[in-house]
Design an enzyme around this catalytic site. Structure first.
Site: not given
Length: 264
Positions: A141, A154
């Site tokens: 990401s 995360y």
């Protein structure tokens, strides 16, 4: 399954980027083993079969559990076919202040995003290296490049995956096996809702199209690129900016995007 088509394995394939990636691989002639934990996988697999004519085997598994990772790999082995391309995409997020969020929820993020990727990656890559061929796509990401204020676990999990993918790619040089990481920005999936982030600026804001992300990711892994920041021009610009911005500035920027109540 008993064809001459290449076989791809895709996790997190019931929705979002995983589902769109599976569709683009099917369009390129790959048969598929698709995996997810939820009931939407059945409909996703049926759509793939009906739309492309490829063979699709679905495996319902919760990859947060090591025995379920092994179950998936046993199902792959049961096809009697080698995996040409593996998409390690399954992942989940959790928003909120670290001192207030639930520890079990954060363990779940680590178990799925990190531990299951390492576990399945070990199985996949050992098999590929033994054969001297294969490709792996790991969903990292753009969050991997930013300290994740209000998304601490995360973002850290994605930073792990980014480092992991790059390191193992270097180890595999000369083996015939390649790893590519894809780094999407905020994308139109159910990720932010599941992460409890509907009331954040990033959760409520404009997002990239999952199909666009998937198309760029598939093109990158088939070209054996090291990584790709996938999505819109805005996401690509953010990726370039993150290469030069100091961590403190990125942490402050992330706070504005992910702080609870920041929407609107």
């Amino acid at each position: 399954m008993d064809t001459d088509k290449p076989l791809a394995l895709v996790t997190g394939a019931s929705s979002g980027i995983g589902k769109e990636t599976a569709a683009r691989l099917a369009a390129r002639g790959f048969d598929l083993v698709v995996c997810a934990e939820d009931e939407r996988l059945t409909a996703a697999a049926a759509a793939l079969r009906g739309g492309t004519g490829v063979d699709v085997q679905e495996v319902r598994a919760d990859l947060r559990r090591p025995d379920e990772v092994e179950k998936l790999w046993s199902a792959v082995a049961g096809t009697g076919r080698a995996v040409s391309l593996a998409v390690l995409n399954a992942g989940v997020g959790q928003g909120g202040p670290f001192v207030e969020t639930d520890l079990d929820d954060e363990r779940s993020v680590i178990d799925l995003n990190v531990t299951s990727t390492v576990h399945l990656g070990k199985l996949v890559l050992r098999d590929m290296v033994a054969r001297g061929e294969g490709d792996v796509l790991i969903t990292s990401s753009i969050a991997a490049t930013m300290p994740g204020t209000y998304q601490a676990i995360y973002n850290a999990s994605k930073a792990f995956l980014q480092s992991f993918a790059t390191a193992v790619r270097a180890e595999l040089d000369g083996t015939g096996v390649s790893i590519t990481s894809v780094m999407p920005g905020p994308t139109e999936t159910d990720f932010f809702h599941r992460a409890g982030m509907d009331d954040t600026a990033v959760g409520a804001g404009e997002k990239d199209d999952a199909g666009q992300v998937a198309e760029q990711a598939v093109a990158a892994v088939l070209a054996r690129r090291e990584k790709v920041v996938a999505g819109s021009l805005g996401t690509k610009a953010q990726g370039a900016a993150n290469d030069v911005l100091p961590d403190a500035a990125k942490a402050a920027m992330h706070r504005r995007m992910a702080e609870p109540g920041s929407a609107g």
